[in-house]
Design an enzyme around this catalytic site. Structure first.
Site, PDB file in Angstrom:
ATOM      1  N   HIS A 158     -12.446   3.493   5.334  1.00  0.00           N
ATOM      2  CA  HIS A 158     -11.774   4.334   6.335  1.00  0.00           C
ATOM      3  C   HIS A 158     -12.724   5.323   7.011  1.00  0.00           C
ATOM      4  CE1 HIS A 158      -7.863   2.749   5.339  1.00  0.00           C
ATOM      5  NE2 HIS A 158      -7.942   3.135   4.081  1.00  0.00           N
ATOM      6  N   ASP A 193      -8.833  -5.152   1.573  1.00  0.00           N
ATOM      7  CA  ASP A 193      -8.017  -4.018   1.134  1.00  0.00           C
ATOM      8  C   ASP A 193      -6.667  -4.068   1.859  1.00  0.00           C
ATOM      9  OD1 ASP A 193      -8.519  -0.989  -0.158  1.00  0.00           O
ATOM     10  OD2 ASP A 193      -7.116  -0.975   1.535  1.00  0.00           O
ATOM     11  N   HIS A 195      -5.093  -1.726   3.242  1.00  0.00           N
ATOM     12  CA  HIS A 195      -5.096  -0.902   4.456  1.00  0.00           C
ATOM     13  C   HIS A 195      -6.160  -1.398   5.443  1.00  0.00           C
ATOM     14  CE1 HIS A 195      -3.751   1.770   1.099  1.00  0.00           C
ATOM     15  NE2 HIS A 195      -2.835   2.124   1.994  1.00  0.00           N
ATOM     16  N   ASP A 282      -5.344  -3.100  -3.742  1.00  0.00           N
ATOM     17  CA  ASP A 282      -4.041  -2.470  -3.504  1.00  0.00           C
ATOM     18  C   ASP A 282      -3.062  -3.404  -2.801  1.00  0.00           C
ATOM     19  OD1 ASP A 282      -5.730  -2.232  -1.314  1.00  0.00           O
ATOM     20  OD2 ASP A 282      -5.499  -0.060  -1.094  1.00  0.00           O
TER      21      ASP A 282
HETATM   22  N1  Q9C Z   1      -0.365   9.082  -1.021  1.00  0.00           N
HETATM   23  C1  Q9C Z   1      -7.954   3.129   0.440  1.00  0.00           C
HETATM   24  O1  Q9C Z   1      -7.260   2.275  -0.068  1.00  0.00           O
HETATM   25  N2  Q9C Z   1      -2.746   7.799   2.041  1.00  0.00           N
HETATM   26  N3  Q9C Z   1      -7.417   4.210   1.034  1.00  0.00           N
HETATM   27  C2  Q9C Z   1      -1.429   7.312   2.000  1.00  0.00           C
HETATM   28  C3  Q9C Z   1      -0.448   7.940  -0.191  1.00  0.00           C
HETATM   29  C4  Q9C Z   1      -3.734   6.993   2.667  1.00  0.00           C
HETATM   30  C5  Q9C Z   1      -5.988   4.386   1.117  1.00  0.00           C
HETATM   31  C6  Q9C Z   1      -0.548   8.262   1.280  1.00  0.00           C
HETATM   32  C7  Q9C Z   1      -4.111   5.775   1.877  1.00  0.00           C
HETATM   33  C8  Q9C Z   1      -5.602   5.519   1.988  1.00  0.00           C
HETATM   34  C9  Q9C Z   1      -9.430   3.047   0.338  1.00  0.00           C
HETATM   35 ZN    ZN Z   2      -6.386   0.590   0.614  1.00  0.00          ZN
END
Ligand code: Q9C
Ligand code: ZN
Length: 344
Positions: A158, A193, A195, A282
């Protein structure tokens, strides 16, 4: 297979992140890397080594120097006013970013695109160590290894040229692709991933020398919302060298496999010399922050499918937050890749 790991990751341990209007305990914790390390050790997949003392001047060819300077100094500045908390932004520029203002709070909002990614006392140490881990793993590929695993955190995909978010500060996978490219290789990045890898996309968006492909939850309904749509195909000379394969919430192996096959065809057509895999776990059905439906049986299939590309492959750990299975699934991908690679 060789794994590179540094315990320096432990120095990045945020307390709280803002998630849908509430401060909640950080999801991206040191225990993640420890779980992967433990599973890899138990599985006997090969040596687990510390990173070499590699120079990281390449960071300045991936990220902007003003951004690097901000990250290096932000926590010290924050601590002078807030001795008991991590640095989080609370205010953002409404229309484009302009220049970073002098205020620390203004700079936090300038460089961070979310409030889920605290900067802590050891963030710089941990994030630079993750880069060293990744570059050291790449060295093993230069030395002729077929695969290597960068067991690093904080994750990276990200993080963009001059921004952080999504638990990421330096884009480890992009650093590897840049370094590999500078060593003369033609490189593709495959991001699995859950995301969208928005940082990776932005870093290579105008370039035709690195192919970027991401399979992820549709940004129409999922973080990071503002990137990752199918029509984002690259710009200028990079047009056609960025591919997004967004999938709906609830996607299981059948739907995932179709997107993966497309992604693998695109990689093969690019004819790269090497592959960087942004390995997020994930996509698992029980992941606490994600909504795909992959099962434990699917991760060996994922590893095997990637191996059919028959490319020197660097795996870089990204997300995956179901601690009880994270290590097991990581091992499943790497082991099945290794087995398939041995027969091809
Ligand atoms: N508490 C990666 O998998 N936040 N980043 C969402 C959840 C953002 C994920 C809220 C998720 C980022 C590297
Ligand atoms: Zn992720």
């Amino acid at each position: 297979m060789i794994t590179v790991y540094s315990e320096a990751h432990q120095q990045h341990h945020g307390a709280a992140e803002l998630d849908r209007g509430r401060l909640v305990p950080c999801v991206e914790q040191p225990a993640r890397a420890e779980a992967v390390l433990q599973a890899l050790t138990a599985a006997n997949l090969g040596p687990i080594v510390s990173p070499d003392d590699v120079p990281i001047d390449i960071l300045a060819r991936v990220h902007e120097v003003g951004y690097l300077h901000f990250l290096k100094t932000a926590f010290t500045r924050w601590r002078q006013v807030h001795p008991d908390s991590d640095a989080l932004p609370y205010c953002w520029p409404p229309s484009g970013r302009g220049h970073p203002p002098p205020s620390l709070y203004g700079q936090l909002g300038h460089y961070a695109y979310d409030a889920g990614t605290p900067i802590t006392a050891g963030t710089w140490e941990a994030a630079t160590a993750a880069v060293r881990v990744t570059l050291s793993a790449l060295r093993h590929l230069h030395a002729g290894a077929r695969m290597a695993f960068a067991l690093c955190r904080p994750p990276g995909h990200h993080a963009g040229p001059d921004y952080y978010g999504g638990y990421c500060f330096f884009n480890n996978a992009a650093v590897a692709a840049q370094a590999w490219t500078e060593a003369g290789a033609r490189v593709a990045i495959l991001d699995v991933d859950y995301h969208h890898g928005n940082g990776t996309q932005d870093l290579f968006y105008r370039r035709d020398d690195v192919l970027v492909i991401s399979i992820h939850a549709d940004p129409a309904e999922e973080y990071p919302f503002y990137w990752g749509h199918a029509d984002e195909r690259g710009e200028g000379p990079g047009r056609g060298y960025n591919h997004n394969l967004p999938l709906p919430w609830g996607t299981g192996w059948t739907g995932y496999r179709e997107a993966l096959d497309q992604a693998l065809s695109l990689v093969a057509a690019f004819k790269p010399d090497g592959l960087v895999v942004s390995l997020g776990l994930d996509t698992y059905a029980q992941d606490p922050i994600a909504r795909f439906a992959l099962t434990s049986d699917d991760y060996p299939l994922l590893g095997r499918a990637i191996a059919t590309l028959n490319l020197p492959t660097l795996f870089v750990l990204e997300g995956g937050y179901h601690l009880a299975t994270l290590g097991h699934h990581t091992v499943a991908v790497l082991r099945s890749f290794a087995l398939q690679a041995a027969t091809s």
